[in-house]
Motif scaffolding. Structure first.
Motif, PDB file in Angstrom:
ATOM      1  N   ALA A  89       0.797  -1.224   0.000  1.00 26.05           N
ATOM      2  CA  ALA A  89       0.000   0.000   0.000  1.00 26.05           C
ATOM      3  C   ALA A  89       0.828   1.272   0.000  1.00 26.05           C
ATOM      4  O   ALA A  89       0.405   2.293  -0.501  1.00 26.05           O
ATOM      5  N   THR A  90       2.030   1.240   0.552  1.00 22.37           N
ATOM      6  CA  THR A  90       2.843   2.454   0.630  1.00 22.37           C
ATOM      7  C   THR A  90       4.254   2.165   0.153  1.00 22.37           C
ATOM      8  O   THR A  90       4.778   1.090   0.379  1.00 22.37           O
ATOM      9  N   ALA A  91       4.871   3.128  -0.508  1.00 22.89           N
ATOM     10  CA  ALA A  91       6.175   2.907  -1.126  1.00 22.89           C
ATOM     11  C   ALA A  91       7.343   2.978  -0.159  1.00 22.89           C
ATOM     12  O   ALA A  91       8.407   2.489  -0.463  1.00 22.89           O
ATOM     13  N   SER A  92       7.193   3.594   0.968  1.00 24.20           N
ATOM     14  CA  SER A  92       8.337   3.683   1.875  1.00 24.20           C
ATOM     15  C   SER A  92       7.885   3.579   3.320  1.00 24.20           C
ATOM     16  O   SER A  92       6.718   3.733   3.630  1.00 24.20           O
ATOM     17  N   SER A  93       8.833   3.297   4.170  1.00 23.73           N
ATOM     18  CA  SER A  93       8.525   3.199   5.584  1.00 23.73           C
ATOM     19  C   SER A  93       8.362   4.596   6.171  1.00 23.73           C
ATOM     20  O   SER A  93       8.466   5.591   5.474  1.00 23.73           O
ATOM     21  N   SER A  94       8.133   4.659   7.452  1.00 22.41           N
ATOM     22  CA  SER A  94       7.907   5.960   8.081  1.00 22.41           C
ATOM     23  C   SER A  94       9.149   6.837   8.054  1.00 22.41           C
ATOM     24  O   SER A  94       9.056   8.048   8.097  1.00 22.41           O
ATOM     25  N   ARG A  95      10.334   6.257   7.977  1.00 25.76           N
ATOM     26  CA  ARG A  95      11.559   7.055   7.902  1.00 25.76           C
ATOM     27  C   ARG A  95      11.879   7.342   6.444  1.00 25.76           C
ATOM     28  O   ARG A  95      11.995   6.432   5.641  1.00 25.76           O
ATOM     29  N   ARG A  96      12.037   8.615   6.105  1.00 21.29           N
ATOM     30  CA  ARG A  96      12.293   9.014   4.723  1.00 21.29           C
ATOM     31  C   ARG A  96      13.582   8.377   4.201  1.00 21.29           C
ATOM     32  O   ARG A  96      14.580   8.343   4.877  1.00 21.29           O
ATOM     33  N   GLY A  97      13.532   7.877   2.961  1.00 21.66           N
ATOM     34  CA  GLY A  97      14.711   7.318   2.331  1.00 21.66           C
ATOM     35  C   GLY A  97      14.976   5.871   2.675  1.00 21.66           C
ATOM     36  O   GLY A  97      15.965   5.307   2.249  1.00 21.66           O
ATOM     37  N   GLU A  98      14.091   5.253   3.410  1.00 19.60           N
ATOM     38  CA  GLU A  98      14.318   3.861   3.784  1.00 19.60           C
ATOM     39  C   GLU A  98      13.142   3.025   3.289  1.00 19.60           C
ATOM     40  O   GLU A  98      12.002   3.290   3.632  1.00 19.60           O
ATOM     41  N   ALA A  99      13.404   2.069   2.446  1.00 27.54           N
ATOM     42  CA  ALA A  99      12.329   1.255   1.884  1.00 27.54           C
ATOM     43  C   ALA A  99      11.805   0.273   2.920  1.00 27.54           C
ATOM     44  O   ALA A  99      12.556  -0.224   3.756  1.00 27.54           O
ATOM     45  N   SER A 100      10.521  -0.003   2.848  1.00 24.71           N
ATOM     46  CA  SER A 100       9.926  -0.967   3.771  1.00 24.71           C
ATOM     47  C   SER A 100      10.217  -2.384   3.290  1.00 24.71           C
ATOM     48  O   SER A 100      10.505  -2.620   2.115  1.00 24.71           O
ATOM     49  N   ALA A 101      10.126  -3.322   4.202  1.00 27.42           N
ATOM     50  CA  ALA A 101      10.354  -4.730   3.867  1.00 27.42           C
ATOM     51  C   ALA A 101       9.345  -5.200   2.828  1.00 27.42           C
ATOM     52  O   ALA A 101       9.681  -5.993   1.949  1.00 27.42           O
ATOM     53  N   ALA A 102       8.121  -4.703   2.902  1.00 23.13           N
ATOM     54  CA  ALA A 102       7.097  -5.098   1.935  1.00 23.13           C
ATOM     55  C   ALA A 102       7.472  -4.661   0.524  1.00 23.13           C
ATOM     56  O   ALA A 102       7.300  -5.415  -0.437  1.00 23.13           O
ATOM     57  N   TRP A 103       8.013  -3.443   0.400  1.00 22.78           N
ATOM     58  CA  TRP A 103       8.414  -2.965  -0.923  1.00 22.78           C
ATOM     59  C   TRP A 103       9.626  -3.699  -1.443  1.00 22.78           C
ATOM     60  O   TRP A 103       9.700  -4.016  -2.634  1.00 22.78           O
ATOM     61  N   ILE A 104      10.577  -3.972  -0.584  1.00 23.60           N
ATOM     62  CA  ILE A 104      11.753  -4.747  -1.015  1.00 23.60           C
ATOM     63  C   ILE A 104      11.301  -6.109  -1.527  1.00 23.60           C
ATOM     64  O   ILE A 104      11.746  -6.580  -2.568  1.00 23.60           O
ATOM     65  N   GLY A 105      10.394  -6.742  -0.808  1.00 19.10           N
ATOM     66  CA  GLY A 105       9.866  -8.042  -1.230  1.00 19.10           C
ATOM     67  C   GLY A 105       9.145  -7.967  -2.560  1.00 19.10           C
ATOM     68  O   GLY A 105       9.297  -8.846  -3.417  1.00 19.10           O
ATOM     69  N   TYR A 106       8.341  -6.921  -2.741  1.00 16.72           N
ATOM     70  CA  TYR A 106       7.605  -6.728  -3.991  1.00 16.72           C
ATOM     71  C   TYR A 106       8.563  -6.555  -5.169  1.00 16.72           C
ATOM     72  O   TYR A 106       8.405  -7.184  -6.216  1.00 16.72           O
ATOM     73  N   LEU A 107       9.577  -5.718  -5.005  1.00 12.65           N
ATOM     74  CA  LEU A 107      10.542  -5.490  -6.080  1.00 12.65           C
ATOM     75  C   LEU A 107      11.403  -6.723  -6.324  1.00 12.65           C
ATOM     76  O   LEU A 107      11.726  -7.050  -7.466  1.00 12.65           O
ATOM     77  N   ALA A 108      11.765  -7.432  -5.262  1.00 15.29           N
ATOM     78  CA  ALA A 108      12.551  -8.662  -5.422  1.00 15.29           C
ATOM     79  C   ALA A 108      11.754  -9.716  -6.184  1.00 15.29           C
ATOM     80  O   ALA A 108      12.312 -10.458  -7.002  1.00 15.29           O
ATOM     81  N   GLU A 109      10.468  -9.781  -5.952  1.00 12.56           N
ATOM     82  CA  GLU A 109       9.610 -10.724  -6.683  1.00 12.56           C
ATOM     83  C   GLU A 109       9.587 -10.384  -8.168  1.00 12.56           C
ATOM     84  O   GLU A 109       9.643 -11.277  -9.020  1.00 12.56           O
ATOM     85  N   ALA A 110       9.548  -9.106  -8.506  1.00  8.37           N
ATOM     86  CA  ALA A 110       9.578  -8.699  -9.914  1.00  8.37           C
ATOM     87  C   ALA A 110      10.895  -9.116 -10.565  1.00  8.37           C
ATOM     88  O   ALA A 110      10.911  -9.584 -11.704  1.00  8.37           O
ATOM     89  N   VAL A 111      11.988  -8.973  -9.848  1.00 12.94           N
ATOM     90  CA  VAL A 111      13.298  -9.375 -10.365  1.00 12.94           C
ATOM     91  C   VAL A 111      13.343 -10.890 -10.550  1.00 12.94           C
ATOM     92  O   VAL A 111      13.866 -11.395 -11.540  1.00 12.94           O
ATOM     93  N   ARG A 112      12.775 -11.617  -9.620  1.00 12.61           N
ATOM     94  CA  ARG A 112      12.797 -13.089  -9.677  1.00 12.61           C
ATOM     95  C   ARG A 112      12.126 -13.623 -10.936  1.00 12.61           C
ATOM     96  O   ARG A 112      12.520 -14.657 -11.467  1.00 12.61           O
ATOM     97  N   TRP A 113      11.118 -12.922 -11.443  1.00 11.48           N
ATOM     98  CA  TRP A 113      10.401 -13.375 -12.626  1.00 11.48           C
ATOM     99  C   TRP A 113      11.111 -13.032 -13.932  1.00 11.48           C
ATOM    100  O   TRP A 113      10.647 -13.395 -15.012  1.00 11.48           O
ATOM    101  N   ALA A 114      12.228 -12.352 -13.887  1.00  5.88           N
ATOM    102  CA  ALA A 114      12.954 -11.975 -15.108  1.00  5.88           C
ATOM    103  C   ALA A 114      13.580 -13.196 -15.775  1.00  5.88           C
ATOM    104  O   ALA A 114      14.084 -14.093 -15.097  1.00  5.88           O
ATOM    105  N   PRO A 115      13.570 -13.229 -17.100  1.00  4.12           N
ATOM    106  CA  PRO A 115      14.243 -14.327 -17.796  1.00  4.12           C
ATOM    107  C   PRO A 115      15.755 -14.179 -17.671  1.00  4.12           C
ATOM    108  O   PRO A 115      16.270 -13.081 -17.504  1.00  4.12           O
ATOM    109  N   SER A 116      16.463 -15.301 -17.722  1.00  4.43           N
ATOM    110  CA  SER A 116      17.925 -15.245 -17.655  1.00  4.43           C
ATOM    111  C   SER A 116      18.521 -16.365 -18.497  1.00  4.43           C
ATOM    112  O   SER A 116      17.870 -17.375 -18.766  1.00  4.43           O
TER     113      SER A 116
END
Length: 115
Positions: A15-42
């Protein structure tokens, strides 16, 4: 999980792109982006990359141990580019700014993403 068809499930964006501290990504966003990377062909399905959080940056770089062809082999670089494109598409779809992302070529090829 959201089912996109009968064969695969995709994780919805947090639901939100960053955690409460500015400039620090939340674990949920890191997981979401890591999942997108995992689906990349190689090349040879080797997934010759690693995703690391370094302070206020997310770094997608060649993982030496999995890049059996060498870090600068065209197939490895193409795989890294595909992973970077998946990452950029997921981030843009979620409303994250991708204009400041940059490729780095030394010491190993990498995509650097400031939060």
């Amino acid at each position: 999980m959201v089912m996109t068809n009968s064969r695969q499930a995709r994780t919805p964006a947090p639901a939100t792109a960053s955690s409460s501290r500015r400039g620090e990504a939340s674990a949920a966003w890191i997981g979401y982006l890591a999942e997108a990377v995992r689906w990349a062909p190689s090349a040879d399905n080797s997934q010759p990359w690693e995703l690391a959080v370094c302070g206020d940056r997310l770094v997608l770089q060649v993982a030496g141990a999995r890049a059996s062809l060498g870090a600068r082999h065209p197939a490895v670089l193409l795989s890294l580019g595909a992973a970077g494109e998946n990452l950029a598409q997921a981030a843009a779809a979620a409303g994250l700014d991708t204009a400041t992302w940059q490729w780095r070529w030394t010491p190993t090829p990498a995509l650097v993403l400031p939060f």
